[in-house]
Motif scaffolding. Sequence first.
Motif, PDB file in Angstrom:
ATOM      1  N   SER A 106       4.600 -24.833  21.398  1.00 57.17           N
ATOM      2  CA  SER A 106       5.339 -25.562  20.371  1.00 57.17           C
ATOM      3  C   SER A 106       6.016 -26.795  20.964  1.00 57.17           C
ATOM      4  CB  SER A 106       6.387 -24.645  19.735  1.00 57.17           C
ATOM      5  OG  SER A 106       5.767 -23.530  19.129  1.00 57.17           O
ATOM      6  N   ARG A 107       6.541 -26.676  22.166  1.00 61.94           N
ATOM      7  CA  ARG A 107       7.183 -27.829  22.798  1.00 61.94           C
ATOM      8  C   ARG A 107       6.177 -28.927  23.105  1.00 61.94           C
ATOM      9  NH1 ARG A 107      12.267 -27.547  24.620  1.00 61.94           N
ATOM     10  NH2 ARG A 107      11.815 -29.143  26.190  1.00 61.94           N
ATOM     11  N   LEU A 108       4.979 -28.527  23.542  1.00 61.70           N
ATOM     12  CA  LEU A 108       3.952 -29.528  23.790  1.00 61.70           C
ATOM     13  C   LEU A 108       3.576 -30.270  22.516  1.00 61.70           C
ATOM     14  CD1 LEU A 108       1.600 -27.607  26.256  1.00 61.70           C
ATOM     15  CD2 LEU A 108       3.140 -29.497  26.784  1.00 61.70           C
ATOM     16  N   ALA A 109       3.470 -29.518  21.412  1.00 63.75           N
ATOM     17  CA  ALA A 109       3.087 -30.135  20.137  1.00 63.75           C
ATOM     18  C   ALA A 109       4.148 -31.111  19.657  1.00 63.75           C
ATOM     19  CB  ALA A 109       2.826 -29.051  19.093  1.00 63.75           C
ATOM     20  N   ILE A 110       5.413 -30.676  19.684  1.00 62.74           N
ATOM     21  CA  ILE A 110       6.470 -31.542  19.171  1.00 62.74           C
ATOM     22  C   ILE A 110       6.715 -32.715  20.124  1.00 62.74           C
ATOM     23  CG2 ILE A 110       8.475 -30.437  20.215  1.00 62.74           C
ATOM     24  CD1 ILE A 110       8.090 -31.632  16.575  1.00 62.74           C
TER      25      ILE A 110
END
Length: 495
Positions: A106-110
């Motif tokens: 999720s951190r990579l996506a955001i």
Amino acid sequence: MKGQPAAPASIQRRVRRLALLIGLSAVAIVLVILGLLTVHTLRYSELLHNVTTASEFNQDFKSTIDQKMYYYVIGSQYSDGLPLAEVEAAQQLARELLDTTTQRESRLAISSVLHLCENLEEKIYQIRDTESYDERQAQLENNINVITSLIQEYMYNYLYYEAVQLNALQRDMQIRLMTELVLLALATAALIWVLMRSALRIGRSITEPITRLCTRMEQIGNGDLAKHEPVPSDIFELRTLSEGFEDMAGRLNALMEETTQKQATLRRMELALLQAQINPHFLYNTMDTIIWLIEAGKNAEATQMVSDLSNFFRFSLSKGKDVITLAEEESHVRSYLQIQQARYADILRYTIDLPDRLADVRIPKLTLQPLVENALYHGIKMKRGMGHIYILGKVEGSDVVLQVTDDGAGMSEEQLHRLVDSLDRGERVGFGLSTIHERLRLLFGEGYGLTIHSREGVGTTVFVRIPRETQKEASCETCSELSGSGSPVAGGLPC
């Protein structure tokens, strides 16, 4: 004590309070665990908030940006300028989501969304600065529309990963909540029951023996030093305490003599505390000098002075030891002189000549440094021109004689006589020399301490006489004394 029946009851009340305290401790454990569960719930709410916020962001971001940029490129009357506010709002939202997101995917996506928003902002400015209509159209199709599509795709990925984590967390919380609550309730109930019974049983078992012990202590206080049978008890500590009382009655006179000896030891400790009396002006002046060096651009000299000051105070502490080696005392004095020479470079020179074979000799901490300080402030600074401080050491039989000499102002015969008399009487005069002298005599004996020679206008020499005893020899002597007295050697260290 027989006339005070309330005393045992007071002990019982204390035991009951102990049992209550244990029960409250168990309740506190319950509250802590419930707090942990609350944290899980808050985490779940946080994930849910992230998913909801991301969903709202993703619904109309792409269409809004594409439409506004299209109107801007074709010069439509419906255009209200570049959508920079929307992009900035998207960046702010992405940063907030990044701050509250923990899962790696999720951190990579955001993070990708945030990066694309920054790229999108650059492309918008690029269209603004482009005059050709065809180039603007090409940039709109190849840059703006592509980037907004990627932002939408990464937001979908973010929503997917957060939803997966949310679902897993919900299942895990339900299982853990039920399991922990059941186990916690059973364990807490059992713990409270066992501890309460144990505390009450211990209270009953110690009340009667303690009452009898108090009666026996009253007899000893009234002069009955005859050895009695110990108070019977099922508790090991109480039985040992009663036996100790009876042994104490027989050894009371010996303990009185030991107490007298301990008073001398306490006096040594009191004197050892005086070694911390370092002039605070030294620290103030040193810090002022460091500031001056920095302001003058002499960073290397300032760094060296900070290092010397650090070494000075580290050796002052010496890990709490009162007696250190002569090598450590030399390092302490050297750090002090290096600091002072930086301040008084035009008037101060020094020489330290202590033989290496004396490095392990024991010496009370802060013996030489105060003497050097006296030599500087009451000798060198009191005369005009360059001065020199000599620190020398030599062996005389079974003793070591250390010498601190300055070629400063010196003292008159009257001043020297008054100072020597103060040393003999132990008066607190003479720039702290009495403290050093008395401490040396308490630690090593009457034959040791300070001797002062001085001539007005020529200089002053202070001789320090200490036994030639190393740290290892002192430890072995302590071991021998303890072994001979039947006492165990502290820490079990071999000599």
